[in-house]
Design a protein around this motif. Structure first.
Motif, PDB file in Angstrom:
ATOM      1  N   ASN A 267       0.696  -1.303  -0.123  1.00 34.94           N
ATOM      2  CA  ASN A 267       0.044   0.122   0.034  1.00 34.94           C
ATOM      3  C   ASN A 267       0.762   1.055  -0.003  1.00 34.94           C
ATOM      4  O   ASN A 267       0.530   2.276  -0.713  1.00 34.94           O
ATOM      5  N   LYS A 270       2.020   1.741  -3.469  1.00 34.10           N
ATOM      6  CA  LYS A 270       1.162   2.290  -4.233  1.00 34.10           C
ATOM      7  C   LYS A 270       0.796   3.837  -4.079  1.00 34.10           C
ATOM      8  O   LYS A 270       0.553   4.602  -5.092  1.00 34.10           O
ATOM      9  N   ASP A 271       0.894   4.146  -2.760  1.00 33.81           N
ATOM     10  CA  ASP A 271       0.418   5.639  -2.343  1.00 33.81           C
ATOM     11  C   ASP A 271       1.638   6.620  -2.830  1.00 33.81           C
ATOM     12  O   ASP A 271       1.440   7.805  -3.134  1.00 33.81           O
ATOM     13  N   ASN A 272       2.962   5.895  -2.311  1.00 30.24           N
ATOM     14  CA  ASN A 272       3.913   6.881  -2.401  1.00 30.24           C
ATOM     15  C   ASN A 272       4.927   6.922  -3.975  1.00 30.24           C
ATOM     16  O   ASN A 272       5.851   7.462  -4.155  1.00 30.24           O
ATOM     17  N   PRO A 274       3.988   7.546  -7.440  1.00 27.55           N
ATOM     18  CA  PRO A 274       2.872   7.720  -8.462  1.00 27.55           C
ATOM     19  C   PRO A 274       3.489   7.571  -9.898  1.00 27.55           C
ATOM     20  O   PRO A 274       2.751   7.119 -10.861  1.00 27.55           O
ATOM     21  N   ARG A 279       2.510   0.790 -11.012  1.00 27.67           N
ATOM     22  CA  ARG A 279       1.911   0.935  -9.933  1.00 27.67           C
ATOM     23  C   ARG A 279       0.467  -0.191  -9.553  1.00 27.67           C
ATOM     24  O   ARG A 279       0.112  -0.160  -8.590  1.00 27.67           O
ATOM     25  N   GLU A 283      -2.101  -3.062  -6.291  1.00 21.27           N
ATOM     26  CA  GLU A 283      -3.528  -3.075  -5.900  1.00 21.27           C
ATOM     27  C   GLU A 283      -3.500  -4.479  -5.404  1.00 21.27           C
ATOM     28  O   GLU A 283      -3.401  -5.360  -6.115  1.00 21.27           O
TER      29      GLU A 283
END
Length: 801
Positions: A267, A270-272, A274, A279, A283
């Motif tokens: 996670n 995925k968030d950091n 971009p 990416r 998920e």
């Protein structure tokens, strides 16, 4: 400035902190381990009338954490007594102790605000110039510097140990723009030479190097397994030892680490990240989300991809999760034609080529996963690392892969790797395309005993930094090979020293290895100064070739068996009495014959992770290659009057009789396999061979003279035999051993005591070898010994009969 690390402060005593403290104690450092003060007393403390002012209460958290670590299995400590090097305390009462420390390591919870509060306290007590680091896996290192002094910033960086710190080699070093370069250089060297780590210089990017690539690889499996309709046990069979990776493979590793931990990292990526082209892969698949929701996160919750259950009849079974129904079921036997094809192939590089050629789902899975992985790692340069070898080093040391992505690509071939990428509709980075355009088709090369990597910036090959003073056998073989047979290779290490390496299955010792040892000694005595026996296998040696012993014993070919055992004994005596120094450098498993070989060397330079033992008792035998004799000889050297003598005999007897195996090189001293004052331990596996070579040169330069064959060994005869026989009968009566165990025990006692002699007697080494060999052969004639040997050969399991 000359810098040393003698005293270390570890701030935070959780799972990582306590184990980091133990590893520093392992290497001889004094350690201060601190943690928070409890907010209230627990029930046990209240019952004793203790209050929060009591020192035992104030240090309860840190003391409990340390004791939990020390009692865990596998142990974080090399030798129990080393734990005395750790002093515990708390942040409120004992922070002033960090003033005398050379390195302060913060290992508190992964919250920036808490870390910053700890650093405020550190600033109050820290001596200027002291190194400070944070062991974080997720928080950007530079964010921790807010409000810190210039001296703090200059000496601060990230040092990411992998768990468990004793066993996983990786140490990621993550400097900030303010970190002094000399601090980085010092820790890169210290981590390698003294902590025994593979130190990898990282950029301050999310998850650094190993977790960025490793978690990508795992997430790739998570998505592909559903797409291809594979099962959990199939994937673990395909991504474990057959591919040069740990037995825990993929899904079992997730259970051990904790699915929640893995999901947290995924996670975060995925968030950091971009701009990461993959990416979407981070998920979570639906079944992973459901598992986390159900708290099926692995070993710590009692179930994950696997679940152990007990049946009404008392038996237990490890069930596996069906990813389609999310129900647990019995495991099914995994069979793939590709695996059957590669089963006899021991060489990992050759096997890897064959795995990718498979036309079944196994081959398809490999091509699919690695097509994506190859593209991904090329695109991470220069984002997470400027140099490709850093990615290979990090993933190997952090995740236990024997081959890194770029190394695997080299094995398959440059164009084949590009084809795998294209087949997956991925794209390699431009610098790889530039390599192809320039006609450069490998990421690594070896030359003049050194290993080089392709440097994309200069578009040329450069030596891998830090390896200039290492001895890399793989790089020497092509140019410095002196002699070899199917089981061994002799290489010239330079400076008059030869190296002998084994490359049989598990480096077992059979006729080819015996030939190699004798040939190496012949060559060394003729034209060289000394000999080192070491290898690059996963294990130094799992002992004698049990299959050959079983075959000769089953056919009752005792003349041939006697000849083989005597050849083994005579070879061990050559190791002991050759005219040149022989240094043995064991690592990991050194069992049976591998242990005996070490015990007959002039000096052992052991890697700290050494699991050494004489384990023949388990297959119905006694050590027959000089191991029993050697224990009798060493017992003679230690003999004292009275009960001490008998107690020492009992210790030696039980070491062999219980097939005790050391859990570290230091414990091998305690068990009598290694000799205090003669043998030594090195923490760094990378530096072990260079140290062994230096030891051979040192002995030669001192004017090495071969020892004389020992003829003055005192054995205790009937005095000791009585103790052995009484003990064996007692163990049998108490159902602690079988009738056959009693037979083996009496044979072993007979050898250690020198036979049925009426009093203490002086005998020769050859006399003991003859007694040992006779007992070994007699046991080979026993039906129950044959059953044990057969069980090990056919099933790999020890039979208790």
């Amino acid at each position: 400035m000359s810098r040393t690390i003698k005293k270390v402060a570890v701030l935070g005593s959780g799972v990582m902190g306590s184990r980091i403290a133990c590893h520093f104690a392992n290497i001889g450092c004094e350690v201060v381990l601190l943690d928070i003060v409890p907010r209230e007393t627990d029930d046990a403390e209240k019952a004793k009338g203790l209050t929060l002012e009591n020192k035992a209460v104030r240090n309860r958290i840190v003391n409990n954490s340390l004791q939990f670590a020390l009692s865990s299995n596998p142990s974080p400590i090399y030798r129990k007594s080393f734990a005395q090097r750790i002093k515990t305390g708390n942040f409120d009462d004992d922070m002033q102790q960090i003033a005398s420390c050379d390195w302060i390591i913060e290992v508190v919870v992964e919250r920036l605000d808490i870390k910053q509060k700890i650093f405020e306290k550190v600033e109050q007590f820290r001596t200027a110039g002291t190194i400070i680091s944070s062991n974080t896996s997720g928080i950007p290192i530079h964010l921790m510097l807010a409000g810190r002094s210039e001296d703090f910033k200059a000496h601060f960086l990230g040092t990411h140990f992998f768990n468990p710190p004793r066993y996983l080699q990786l140490l990621e070093i993550i400097p900030t723009p303010e970190t002094q370069p000399e601090i980085v250089d010092f820790l890169m060297d210290f981590g390698s030479r003294f902590l025994g780590k593979k130190t990898v210089l990282c950029k301050d990017t999310p998850a650094f190097i190993a977790n960025r690539v490793g978690v990508y690889s795992i997430m790739g499996v998570f998505h592909t397994v559903k797409e291809m309709g594979l099962t959990v046990e199939q994937v673990d069979k395909l991504t474990g030892p057959v591919l040069g990776r740990p037995k825990s493979a993929t899904f079992r590793t997730c259970d051990v680490v904790g699915l929640d931990t893995l999901v947290h990292v995924a996670n975060g990526l995925k968030d950091n990240c971009p701009n990461d082209e993959e990416r979407a892969l981070f998920e979570l698949p639906d079944y992973i989300s459901k598992m986390v929701e159900n708290n099926w996160i692995g070993s710590k919750s009692g179930q994950g991809f696997y679940k152990k259950v007990k049946h009404p009849d008392g038996s237990s079974e490890i069930l596996v999760l069906d990813l389609n129904t999310l129900e647990y079921r019995s495991q099914e036997k995994v069979k793939f034609a590709t695996l059957e094809m590669t089963k006899p192939v021991e060489d990992l590089k050759q096997r890897t080529k064959m795995l990718f050629m498979g036309m079944d789902d196994a081959g398809k899975l490999y091509r699919k996963l690695f097509g994506g992985l190859f593209a991904y790692v090329t695109n991470r340069i220069p984002e997470i690392a400027d140099d490709l070898y850093k990615i290979d080093d990090a993933i190997k040391a952090g995740f236990g892969w024997e081959l890194g992505p770029f190394e695997t690509w080299d094995i398959l071939g440059f164009d084949q790797g590009l084809k795998l990428i294209a087949d997956e509709k991925k794209e390699a980075a431009q610098w790889v395309k530039d390599m192809k355009a320039a006609g450069i088709t490998s990421f690594y090369k070896t030359e003049a005993g050194n290993r080089y990597f392709y440097d994309r910036s200069s578009k040329s090959y450069k030596i891998i930094p830090g390896t200039e003073n290492l001895i890399i056998l793989e790089a020497l073989r092509a140019e410095k090979k002196v002699w070899g047979n199917s089981d061994t290779t002799i290489v010239d290490l330079g400076d008059g020293i030869l190296n002998l390496e084994f490359h049989t299955k598990m480096n077992t010792i059979g006729g080819g290895v015996i030939e190699g040892i004798n040939k190496a000694i012949d060559l060394a005595e003729e034209s060289y100064k000394g000999l080192v026996i070491s290898n690059t296998g996963q294990n130094f040696s799992a002992g004698a070739n049990v299959g050959m012993i079983f075959m000769m014993a089953a056919e009752q070919d005792f003349d041939e068996l006697n000849f083989s055992v005597k050849a083994f004994q005579d070879t061990m005596m050559r190791v002991r009495y050759s005219n040149i120094p022989v240094i043995v450098a064991p690592h990991n498993l050194a069992l049976g014959g591998g242990c005996e070989l070490s015990m007959h060397a002039d000096k052992v330079v052991a890697h700290a992770e050494l699991y050494m033992g004489l384990v023949e008792f388990g297959v119905g035998l006694i050590p027959g290659g000089g191991g029993s004799k050697e224990f009798a000889k060493r017992l003679s050297e230690e003999l004292k009057d009275g009960d001490i003598k008998i107690n020492r005999l009992r210790e030696r007897f039980l070491t062999i009789g219980q097939a005790k195996v050391s859990t570290s090189a230091y414990e091998a001293f305690d068990l009598g396999y290694l000799r205090e004052g003669t043998d030594e331990v090195v923490i760094s596996r990378d530096h072990q061979l260079a140290r062994a070579k230096a030891a051979a040169i040192e002995l030669s330069d001192k004017g090495y003279i071969a020892p004389k064959r020992e003829k003055n060994i005192t054995v205790v005869g009937q005095e000791g035999l009585g103790i052995v026989y009484v003990g064996a009968n007692s163990m049998l009566s108490g159902n602690y051993m079988s009738e056959h165990d009693k037979v083996i025990s009496e044979k072993l006692g007979y050898v250690l005591c020198g036979g049925d002699l009426s009093e203490n007697t002086v005998v020769s080494e050859q006399y003991l070898l003859d007694v040992e060999r006779k007992a070994f052969l007699e046991l080979c004639a026993e039906r129950k010994t044959l059953e044990r040997l057969q069980s090990l050969v056919k099933t790999g399991k020890i039979l208790r009969n």
